[in-house]
Design a protein around this motif. Structure first.
Motif, mmCIF file in Angstrom:
data_model
loop_
_atom_site.group_PDB
_atom_site.id
_atom_site.type_symbol
_atom_site.label_atom_id
_atom_site.label_comp_id
_atom_site.label_asym_id
_atom_site.label_seq_id
_atom_site.Cartn_x
_atom_site.Cartn_y
_atom_site.Cartn_z
ATOM 1 N N UNK A 73 0.811 -1.216 0.000
ATOM 2 C CA UNK A 73 0.000 0.000 0.000
ATOM 3 C C UNK A 73 0.843 1.264 0.000
ATOM 4 N N UNK A 74 2.161 1.113 0.069
ATOM 5 C CA UNK A 74 3.045 2.271 0.136
ATOM 6 C C UNK A 74 3.061 3.032 -1.179
ATOM 7 N N UNK A 75 2.947 4.333 -1.076
ATOM 8 C CA UNK A 75 2.980 5.215 -2.241
ATOM 9 C C UNK A 75 4.364 5.837 -2.346
ATOM 10 N N UNK A 76 4.703 6.328 -3.542
ATOM 11 C CA UNK A 76 5.994 6.967 -3.740
ATOM 12 C C UNK A 76 5.901 7.977 -4.873
ATOM 13 N N UNK A 77 6.867 8.866 -4.916
ATOM 14 C CA UNK A 77 6.965 9.829 -6.015
ATOM 15 C C UNK A 77 7.168 9.076 -7.331
ATOM 16 N N UNK A 78 7.968 8.019 -7.282
ATOM 17 C CA UNK A 78 8.238 7.228 -8.488
ATOM 18 C C UNK A 78 6.968 6.577 -9.031
ATOM 19 N N UNK A 79 6.153 6.056 -8.139
ATOM 20 C CA UNK A 79 4.903 5.425 -8.570
ATOM 21 C C UNK A 79 3.959 6.466 -9.176
ATOM 22 N N UNK A 80 3.864 7.613 -8.539
ATOM 23 C CA UNK A 80 3.001 8.676 -9.049
ATOM 24 C C UNK A 80 3.459 9.147 -10.426
ATOM 25 N N UNK A 81 4.772 9.333 -10.592
ATOM 26 C CA UNK A 81 5.310 9.758 -11.893
ATOM 27 C C UNK A 81 5.054 8.693 -12.951
ATOM 28 N N UNK A 82 5.214 7.429 -12.568
ATOM 29 C CA UNK A 82 4.971 6.323 -13.492
ATOM 30 C C UNK A 82 3.508 6.304 -13.944
ATOM 31 N N UNK A 83 2.601 6.407 -13.004
ATOM 32 C CA UNK A 83 1.175 6.378 -13.347
ATOM 33 C C UNK A 83 0.783 7.571 -14.218
ATOM 34 N N UNK A 84 1.362 8.728 -13.950
ATOM 35 C CA UNK A 84 1.091 9.912 -14.766
ATOM 36 C C UNK A 84 1.590 9.711 -16.199
ATOM 37 N N UNK A 85 2.806 9.198 -16.333
ATOM 38 C CA UNK A 85 3.357 8.947 -17.670
ATOM 39 C C UNK A 85 2.554 7.872 -18.398
ATOM 40 N N UNK A 86 2.087 6.871 -17.663
ATOM 41 C CA UNK A 86 1.256 5.825 -18.259
ATOM 42 C C UNK A 86 -0.037 6.431 -18.796
ATOM 43 N N UNK A 87 -0.681 7.274 -18.009
ATOM 44 C CA UNK A 87 -1.919 7.910 -18.455
ATOM 45 C C UNK A 87 -1.682 8.796 -19.678
ATOM 46 N N UNK A 88 -0.576 9.513 -19.682
ATOM 47 C CA UNK A 88 -0.231 10.358 -20.828
ATOM 48 C C UNK A 88 -0.020 9.500 -22.077
ATOM 49 N N UNK A 89 0.688 8.386 -21.934
ATOM 50 C CA UNK A 89 0.926 7.490 -23.061
ATOM 51 C C UNK A 89 -0.389 6.920 -23.593
ATOM 52 N N UNK A 90 -1.264 6.511 -22.694
ATOM 53 C CA UNK A 90 -2.566 5.995 -23.126
ATOM 54 C C UNK A 90 -3.330 7.063 -23.895
ATOM 55 N N UNK A 91 -3.287 8.289 -23.426
ATOM 56 C CA UNK A 91 -3.969 9.382 -24.131
ATOM 57 C C UNK A 91 -3.363 9.598 -25.517
ATOM 58 N N UNK A 92 -2.045 9.536 -25.624
ATOM 59 C CA UNK A 92 -1.386 9.698 -26.912
ATOM 60 C C UNK A 92 -1.759 8.561 -27.876
ATOM 61 N N UNK A 93 -1.822 7.354 -27.363
ATOM 62 C CA UNK A 93 -2.190 6.198 -28.191
ATOM 63 C C UNK A 93 -3.625 6.340 -28.683
ATOM 64 N N UNK A 94 -4.518 6.709 -27.783
ATOM 65 C CA UNK A 94 -5.925 6.863 -28.155
ATOM 66 C C UNK A 94 -6.144 8.009 -29.133
#
Length: 150
Positions: free
Chosen positions: A127-148
């Motif tokens: 359940x631990x959160x991190x800056x790295x996880x947040x940055x990863x999820x943000x980049x993932x969402x951006x990539x999905x938006x670019x693909x779509x």
């Protein structure tokens, strides 16, 4: 994000079951492949963290059993990351060849993926959160938006 991770794991398990059952194959997308590598190391890190935590609770956090459990947890998670980083690099390079128009978004995603994998190289509570996880999820969402959008 947790639902996406669960769906990815289910797809991977379904794919493995389908391979065992017959010739039908499921081709995973680039994101599914990369998420599978993250899931592998996240599960390894969480389970080994939990095992070490239980050893520490039972035997005390200053004893040799706890120290050994921590060492095993660290070794297992680092081994997972060391195994999966080259695989992810190959997926990344292959995706750039397939979709060069997405190179900036792919590069941003891959960079954040590497950062998150680095963070996962040490066992953590699931359940631990991190800056790295947040940055990863943000980049993932951006990539999905670019693909779509393409």
């Amino acid at each position: 994000m947790k639902q996406h991770l669960i769906a990815t794991l289910a797809l991977i398990l379904f794919s493995a079951t389908a391979d065992a059952a017959g010739p039908a194959k499921v081709e995973l997308s680039f994101i599914d492949q990369m998420e599978g590598l993250v899931a592998d190391c996240r599960i390894t890190g969480t389970s080994t963290h939990d095992e070490a935590f239980l050893v520490g609770r039972k035997n005390g956090r200053s004893g040799p059993k706890y120290e050994k459990a921590l060492q095993l947890a660290s070794s297992a998670t680092q081994a997972c990351v060391d195994k999966n980083k080259p695989i992810g690099r190959d997926y990344y390079k292959g995706e750039i060849l397939k979709r060069p128009e997405l190179k900036p978004a792919l590069a941003n995603y891959y960079g954040s993926w590497l950062g998150y994998m680095g963070w996962l190289s040490y066992p953590h509570d699931g359940l631990e959160e991190s800056v790295e996880k947040t940055a990863y999820e943000s980049a993932l969402n951006h990539l999905i938006a670019e693909i779509e959008a393409s």
